[in-house]
Design a protein around this motif. Structure first.
Motif, PDB file in Angstrom:
ATOM      1  N   SER A   1       6.983  19.816   8.888  1.00  0.00           N
ATOM      2  CA  SER A   1       8.429  19.634   8.982  1.00  0.00           C
ATOM      3  C   SER A   1       8.757  18.151   9.100  1.00  0.00           C
ATOM      4  CB  SER A   1       8.980  20.402  10.192  1.00  0.00           C
ATOM      5  OG  SER A   1      10.378  20.287  10.254  1.00  0.00           O
ATOM      6  N   TYR A   2       9.870  17.776   8.471  1.00  0.00           N
ATOM      7  CA  TYR A   2      10.377  16.402   8.507  1.00  0.00           C
ATOM      8  C   TYR A   2      11.561  16.350   9.476  1.00  0.00           C
ATOM      9  CZ  TYR A   2      13.046  12.321   6.893  1.00  0.00           C
ATOM     10  OH  TYR A   2      13.768  11.164   6.823  1.00  0.00           O
TER      11      TYR A   2
ATOM     12  N   ASP B   1       8.956  20.654  20.091  1.00  0.00           N
ATOM     13  CA  ASP B   1       8.079  21.675  20.655  1.00  0.00           C
ATOM     14  C   ASP B   1       8.173  22.933  19.813  1.00  0.00           C
ATOM     15  OD1 ASP B   1       7.381  19.961  22.676  1.00  0.00           O
ATOM     16  OD2 ASP B   1       8.794  20.792  24.138  1.00  0.00           O
ATOM     17  N   LEU B   2       7.070  23.636  19.748  1.00  0.00           N
ATOM     18  CA  LEU B   2       7.048  24.925  19.049  1.00  0.00           C
ATOM     19  C   LEU B   2       6.794  26.022  20.070  1.00  0.00           C
ATOM     20  CD1 LEU B   2       7.221  26.260  16.259  1.00  0.00           C
ATOM     21  CD2 LEU B   2       4.720  26.156  16.138  1.00  0.00           C
ATOM     22  N   GLN B   3       7.764  26.913  20.190  1.00  0.00           N
ATOM     23  CA  GLN B   3       7.680  28.011  21.154  1.00  0.00           C
ATOM     24  C   GLN B   3       7.246  29.283  20.435  1.00  0.00           C
ATOM     25  OE1 GLN B   3       8.508  28.025  24.695  1.00  0.00           O
ATOM     26  NE2 GLN B   3       7.364  29.943  24.438  1.00  0.00           N
ATOM     27  N   THR B   4       6.133  29.878  20.888  1.00  0.00           N
ATOM     28  CA  THR B   4       5.666  31.151  20.356  1.00  0.00           C
ATOM     29  C   THR B   4       5.792  32.205  21.449  1.00  0.00           C
ATOM     30  OG1 THR B   4       3.341  30.879  21.001  1.00  0.00           O
ATOM     31  CG2 THR B   4       4.033  29.854  18.931  1.00  0.00           C
TER      32      THR B   4
ATOM     33  N   HIS C   1       1.446  21.660  11.969  1.00  0.00           N
ATOM     34  CA  HIS C   1       0.855  22.624  12.902  1.00  0.00           C
ATOM     35  C   HIS C   1       0.244  23.779  12.112  1.00  0.00           C
ATOM     36  CE1 HIS C   1       0.198  25.207  16.342  1.00  0.00           C
ATOM     37  NE2 HIS C   1       0.942  26.150  15.788  1.00  0.00           N
ATOM     38  N   GLU C   2      -1.027  24.085  12.391  1.00  0.00           N
ATOM     39  CA  GLU C   2      -1.676  25.242  11.781  1.00  0.00           C
ATOM     40  C   GLU C   2      -1.260  26.496  12.551  1.00  0.00           C
ATOM     41  OE1 GLU C   2      -6.149  27.004  10.770  1.00  0.00           O
ATOM     42  OE2 GLU C   2      -5.899  24.935  11.460  1.00  0.00           O
TER      43      GLU C   2
END
Length: 417
Positions: free
Chosen positions: A82-83, A102-105, A134-135
């Motif tokens: 992502s840009y 941040d990436l929330q899962t 992010h993988e």
């Protein structure tokens, strides 16, 4: 979906765009016959169209690329890129700008920011750019949380966030089956065969770059997906290993215990962890994806306390003539045994020797080789049966039938008759 939680007017603007590869341009060709009213008008227009392939204008697939028009699908095992851009839309200088992504899962929150340090100042009409990668390792709902904090010229500290929600889909359906090997010398062996069924459940074809099995520390693995031709092996799936949407492919592997563990029957008996599959694929324009399954487990073979296998037996024997076999007895329990051997005759198999003899003590995990002599009174394919072992310590008896099969022939019969 994005929601701006800040109520007051902000001096900075945040833009987030997913980075994906373009797709091949497609158009709908319109043709007609020469005797129709338009004549060759449509053909000339297609030839002048820069997006068509010269000499193949009627093909829908062009030679140009189209930039992504939407967010698109994200599949488990792919890399999400992502840009992120923060632009100063105001006419004043802002200071101490901190951009956090941040990436929330469903199970965790990951910090994807390349740098956690603040930018000292940002002039009007200038921007701060960042690219995150992010993988993806979880399926389900993911939320990208982008937060921006800064200080105005008057010393006021402002803060706002934006949320970008997307779903991660499952690209492959993987099913596994285990088979305990059977051989002529024993009904159960230490070899294990793994069949992996892999189905492409996406809407586009995949190039299967690698499908391998990483065994656990006690096993060696042999891949059974190639056909030997001379010095090299050719894949059973052909040179171009493509998997079309909703197609299923089966992979086969053979696992054998390592020599240092093969002699420890008690250890192998308790091993249920086999290894894990490593799958690597590429999609239309080379986007790479990778999945690793969790540790695959199987039911341990039922050896019981005492395992009896055959190490040597002839393929063909003569009728009513004694022949020699060699048995291997292994103590798979955790206690010492005092074994006694009984040989019981059947309708076709007759044992030569003394029944009820003592074999002595056998410690846990130990083995002994036992030569025996037997003869058959019936022609044809006969089953070796009738052995019985008794542990005199616990007065426990173990019976073994259908140990192996042998072909019995009559040496005096003319094969041509």
């Amino acid at each position: 979906m994005d929601v701006n939680q800040a109520k007051q007017e902000q001096l900075l603007a945040l833009k987030v765009m997913r980075l994906t590869k373009p797709t091949l341009f497609t158009n709908m060709p319109v043709t007609c016959e020469d005797r129709d009213l338009p004549g060759d008008l449509f053909c000339r227009l297609m030839k002048e169209d820069p997006s068509t392939i010269k000499g193949a204008e009627t093909l829908m697939l062009g030679e140009m690329l189209t930039l992504p028009q939407n967010f698109g699908n994200i599949f488990l095992g792919e890399t999400f890129s992502s840009y992120i851009s923060v632009h100063n839309d105001s006419t004043q200088m802002v200071k101490d700008i901190l951009v956090k992504a941040d990436l929330q899962t469903s199970s965790q929150r990951l910090n994807l920011s390349a740098s956690n340090s603040a930018v000292a100042e940002l002039k009007p009409e200038c921007c701060i750019d960042d690219v995150i990668h992010h993988e993806v390792k979880e399926i389900g709902t993911h939320i990208l949380v982008c937060a921006v904090s800064y200080t105005t010229q008057t010393g006021e500290k402002l803060y706002f966030r934006k949320f970008f929600k997307f779903q991660v889909l499952k690209p492959l359906d993987v099913k596994t089956k285990f088979y305990n090997a059977e051989s002529d010398l024993s009904s159960v062996t230490d070899e294990v065969f793994l069949e992996a069924q892999i189905q492409n459940i996406t809407t586009s074809p995949m190039f299967m770059e690698k499908v391998s099995l990483e065994p656990s520390m006690m096993y060696n693995v042999s891949e059974l997906n190639t056909v030997a031709t001379g010095d090299d092996g050719v894949s059973t799936f052909g040179k171009m290993s493509y998997l079309q949407p909703m197609d299923t492919r089966q992979y086969l592997y053979c696992l054998k215990p390592k020599p240092e563990f093969a002699e420890k029957a008690g250890v192998i008996k308790g091993v249920t962890v086999i290894g894990k599959l490593d799958i690597v694929w590429k999609t239309n324009l080379g986007e790479r994806g990778r999945l690793q399954t969790s540790q695959l487990q199987r039911m341990a073979p039922g050896y019981g306390d005492v395992r009896l296998s055959l190490e040597m037996i002839p393929d063909t024997v003569n009728l009513e003539e004694p022949f020699d076999i060699t048995c291997k007895i292994t103590n798979c329990s955790e206690r010492t045994m005092d074994l006694e051997l009984e040989m019981c005759n059947t309708c076709s198999i007759h044992w030569c020797g003394v029944s009820g003899r003592q074999l002595g003590k056998l410690s846990p995990g130990a083995s002994l080789s036992l030569p025996l002599r037997v003869l058959s009174s019936v022609q044809g394919l006969q089953s070796i049966s009738g052995l019985r072992l008794t542990d005199t310590f616990l007065k426990r008896t173990y019976e073994y039938d259908d140990i192996a099969q042998v072909c019995v022939v009559c040496p005096y019969m003319n094969p041509e008759s």
